[in-house]
Design a protein around this motif. Structure first.
Motif, mmCIF file in Angstrom:
data_model
loop_
_atom_site.group_PDB
_atom_site.id
_atom_site.type_symbol
_atom_site.label_atom_id
_atom_site.label_comp_id
_atom_site.label_asym_id
_atom_site.label_seq_id
_atom_site.Cartn_x
_atom_site.Cartn_y
_atom_site.Cartn_z
ATOM 1 N N LYS A 55 -12.401 -9.996 6.868
ATOM 2 C CA LYS A 55 -12.618 -11.011 5.833
ATOM 3 C C LYS A 55 -12.205 -12.391 6.355
ATOM 4 O O LYS A 55 -12.903 -13.394 6.122
ATOM 5 C CB LYS A 55 -11.801 -10.647 4.595
ATOM 6 C CG LYS A 55 -12.082 -11.497 3.370
ATOM 7 C CD LYS A 55 -13.417 -11.119 2.749
ATOM 8 C CE LYS A 55 -13.543 -11.583 1.298
ATOM 9 N NZ LYS A 55 -13.276 -12.979 1.055
ATOM 10 N N MET A 109 0.857 -1.178 0.000
ATOM 11 C CA MET A 109 0.000 0.000 0.000
ATOM 12 C C MET A 109 0.901 1.239 0.000
ATOM 13 O O MET A 109 2.074 1.140 -0.365
ATOM 14 C CB MET A 109 -0.949 -0.023 1.197
ATOM 15 C CG MET A 109 -1.891 -1.236 1.229
ATOM 16 S SD MET A 109 -2.982 -1.367 -0.207
ATOM 17 C CE MET A 109 -4.066 0.023 0.057
ATOM 18 N N GLU A 134 -11.399 -7.320 -4.539
ATOM 19 C CA GLU A 134 -11.874 -7.079 -3.180
ATOM 20 C C GLU A 134 -11.104 -5.972 -2.462
ATOM 21 O O GLU A 134 -11.579 -5.452 -1.452
ATOM 22 C CB GLU A 134 -11.800 -8.375 -2.368
ATOM 23 C CG GLU A 134 -12.767 -9.434 -2.858
ATOM 24 C CD GLU A 134 -12.667 -10.737 -2.097
ATOM 25 O OE1 GLU A 134 -13.592 -11.567 -2.237
ATOM 26 O OE2 GLU A 134 -11.675 -10.949 -1.369
ATOM 27 N N HIS A 135 -9.921 -5.667 -2.955
ATOM 28 C CA HIS A 135 -9.130 -4.598 -2.345
ATOM 29 C C HIS A 135 -8.097 -4.144 -3.361
ATOM 30 O O HIS A 135 -7.686 -4.925 -4.220
ATOM 31 C CB HIS A 135 -8.429 -5.082 -1.070
ATOM 32 C CG HIS A 135 -7.807 -3.988 -0.267
ATOM 33 N ND1 HIS A 135 -8.520 -2.912 0.210
ATOM 34 C CD2 HIS A 135 -6.519 -3.772 0.131
ATOM 35 C CE1 HIS A 135 -7.713 -2.103 0.877
ATOM 36 N NE2 HIS A 135 -6.495 -2.603 0.837
ATOM 37 N N GLU A 172 -3.372 3.668 5.349
ATOM 38 C CA GLU A 172 -3.874 2.673 4.393
ATOM 39 C C GLU A 172 -3.524 1.257 4.835
ATOM 40 O O GLU A 172 -4.320 0.329 4.656
ATOM 41 C CB GLU A 172 -3.282 2.923 3.016
ATOM 42 C CG GLU A 172 -3.888 4.069 2.248
ATOM 43 C CD GLU A 172 -3.239 4.195 0.884
ATOM 44 O OE1 GLU A 172 -3.860 3.773 -0.106
ATOM 45 O OE2 GLU A 172 -2.110 4.714 0.816
ATOM 46 N N LYS A 188 -9.598 -4.587 7.153
ATOM 47 C CA LYS A 188 -10.399 -5.300 6.155
ATOM 48 C C LYS A 188 -10.006 -6.773 6.081
ATOM 49 O O LYS A 188 -10.867 -7.660 6.025
ATOM 50 C CB LYS A 188 -10.245 -4.632 4.784
ATOM 51 C CG LYS A 188 -10.924 -3.282 4.675
ATOM 52 C CD LYS A 188 -10.712 -2.658 3.305
ATOM 53 C CE LYS A 188 -11.444 -3.391 2.205
ATOM 54 N NZ LYS A 188 -11.311 -2.692 0.901
ATOM 55 N N SER A 198 -5.294 -0.590 -4.839
ATOM 56 C CA SER A 198 -4.699 0.736 -4.730
ATOM 57 C C SER A 198 -4.003 1.057 -6.044
ATOM 58 O O SER A 198 -3.200 0.251 -6.519
ATOM 59 C CB SER A 198 -3.692 0.791 -3.576
ATOM 60 O OG SER A 198 -2.897 1.954 -3.662
ATOM 61 N N GLU A 211 -6.012 0.430 7.632
ATOM 62 C CA GLU A 211 -7.333 0.173 7.045
ATOM 63 C C GLU A 211 -7.350 -1.180 6.342
ATOM 64 O O GLU A 211 -8.309 -1.948 6.455
ATOM 65 C CB GLU A 211 -7.686 1.282 6.048
ATOM 66 C CG GLU A 211 -8.056 2.602 6.682
ATOM 67 C CD GLU A 211 -9.529 2.712 7.012
ATOM 68 O OE1 GLU A 211 -10.278 1.738 6.773
ATOM 69 O OE2 GLU A 211 -9.948 3.772 7.516
ATOM 70 N N SER A 212 -6.282 -1.475 5.621
ATOM 71 C CA SER A 212 -6.196 -2.757 4.912
ATOM 72 C C SER A 212 -6.143 -3.913 5.898
ATOM 73 O O SER A 212 -6.765 -4.965 5.679
ATOM 74 C CB SER A 212 -4.964 -2.774 4.005
ATOM 75 O OG SER A 212 -5.026 -1.733 3.046
ATOM 76 N N LEU A 259 -7.916 -12.553 0.523
ATOM 77 C CA LEU A 259 -8.237 -11.530 -0.473
ATOM 78 C C LEU A 259 -8.222 -12.120 -1.878
ATOM 79 O O LEU A 259 -7.320 -12.878 -2.236
ATOM 80 C CB LEU A 259 -7.237 -10.375 -0.394
ATOM 81 C CG LEU A 259 -7.282 -9.500 0.849
ATOM 82 C CD1 LEU A 259 -6.219 -8.412 0.755
ATOM 83 C CD2 LEU A 259 -8.662 -8.862 1.039
#
Length: 417
Positions: free
Chosen positions: A137, A121, A299-300, A126, A133, A302, A129-130, A295
């Motif tokens: 998940k 990232m 789904e995610h 970030e 997530k 940058s 936040e990642s 992941l």
């Protein structure tokens, strides 16, 4: 403490300094920059190693190092060379395509940290936040937590960033006030309190997210055994241990990672700041394959995460850390820092906490606020920054010399006098 002799200076640079001085430049910022910072009244124009120079040619020893983003000093030659080489080849592709720098960066960072997979990232926030997530998940796909019920346990007085989700679990009202409604799903417990943490963890808990050392709170170091206790608790309760090493990691504390001061391996590491070498923003979520493997494409993502320039600089950072030189320097010079601060206790310092080249120094409030002491240090040619109340943070580049460190401590003593 002696500043290095400047070996280069263009007439253009000198003319610019003479045309626009510090105060003029500071005043020029007022109407156009959002007032979300209250910087010290110094305007930095150039830097090398541990020293910065303002627009009027005054030199200062940098004892903040960009909140650990400059662990290797300003413009480290190996990092600048890596950036220049990559700038001449390729800077950005997005992750729509492969690039020839990313795989090496990921492989070497995973090997350095003892992990399996890397999610690249840009900024520390970030990465956090990642990590949130990924933990959620994982909780739904692997642990079997019912949809939208995953919780994450965090510690009071944390600092993980400033996004709306992250400030939702901050206990700093300055960071929170006026930014609600807040994101649910977080439980806050006191730092360094295993009993409170155990009480907060239940079948919905996806992860425990903590800083191994709380930086913004004033370099708060937990009791011996706390991190090992968190690791044992999360294993026993079947949830993830996420260590936010964005400030504490990559050599700062005398080890590659702060968690290495105990025999602890988290499930997920959050890295940033120093990973970009003070050149570009680079962050990463690094973890076990069975965790980051949840992941899937789409789904995610940058646009800039894992870009070739960032990967080239990040690889050069990992190369520096692979030698062990900077970890050793932080450990050895940390002894000098600790001894110097010990000598100032009772002479304006009422207490401190340090590990490696990182310290939170509590100043006698009768002598001034942390801001006021930082301004006095600035006048002595040293740049540092306050954190809370009368506490200042010291986090010099790991390239600092013993002589420079002694000079900074002498300047602090003078500022307290």
């Amino acid at each position: 403490m002696t500043a290095p002799v400047r070996t280069e200076d263009s007439q253009g640079d000198r003319g610019s300094r003479e045309t626009r001085g510090s105060q003029e430049l500071i005043r020029a910022e007022e109407p156009v920059l959002a007032h979300n910072y209250h910087p010290l009244p110094v305007v930095v124009a150039r830097a090398e190693g541990t020293w910065v120079e303002d627009v009027e040619g005054r030199r200062y020893l940098d004892m903040l190092a960009g909140y650990s983003a400059l662990n290797f000093g300003h413009r480290h030659p190996a990092l600048i060379e890596a950036a220049h080489r990559q700038l001449d080849r390729l800077t950005l592709t997005s992750r729509a395509f492969h690039n020839d720098r990313l795989a090496e960066f990921a492989e070497r960072l995973a090997a350095l940290t003892g992990m399996d997979m890397v999610l690249p990232m840009n900024t520390g926030a970030e990465a956090v936040e990642s990590g949130v997530k990924v933990a959620r998940k994982w909780a739904y796909d692997v642990k079997g937590v019912p949809a939208d019920r995953a919780t994450i346990v965090v510690a009071a007085d944390n600092f993980h960033g400033r996004t709306t989700t992250i400030v939702s679990f901050s206990t700093d009202e300055t960071a929170r006030a006026g930014f609600g409604p807040f994101t649910p799903g977080f439980r806050v417990v006191p730092y360094n309190d295993l009993a409170a943490m155990e009480a907060a963890v239940d079948e919905t808990t996806a992860a425990v997210l903590i800083e191994p050392i709380q930086g913004e709170a004033g370099v708060i170091i937990p009791d011996d055994g706390y991190l090992a206790g968190v690791r044992e608790l999360t294993r026993r309760k079947g949830c993830l241990f996420i260590a936010d090493e964005i400030q504490s990691g990559l050599g700062r504390t005398g080890r590659t990672l702060a968690v290495e001061h105990e025999p602890v391996v988290p499930d997920v590491l959050l890295l940033g700041k120093a990973l970009g070498g003070g050149i570009v923003p680079v962050s990463a979520v690094v973890g076990r394959r069975d965790v980051l493997g949840v992941l899937h494409p789409g789904e995610h993502g940058s646009t800039f995460g894992g870009n070739p320039l960032a990967a080239a600089v990040g690889t050069a950072v990992v190369e520096l850390l692979e030698t062990g030189e900077f970890q050793r320097r932080a450990a050895e010079l940390g002894v000098i820092l600790r001894a110097g601060l010990t000598g100032l206790v009772g002479k304006g310092v009422v207490g401190f906490r340090s590990r490696g080249l990182w310290a939170g120094v509590d100043i006698d409030p009768a002598l001034g606020t942390g801001r006021e002491i930082s301004e006095r240090l600035m006048r002595e040619g040293v740049l540092a920054k306050d954190t809370h109340g009368s506490t200042i943070r010291l986090a010099p580049p790991l390239t600092i010399t013993a002589e420079e460190l002694a000079g900074a401590l002498a300047a602090l003593e003078k500022a307290l006098g």
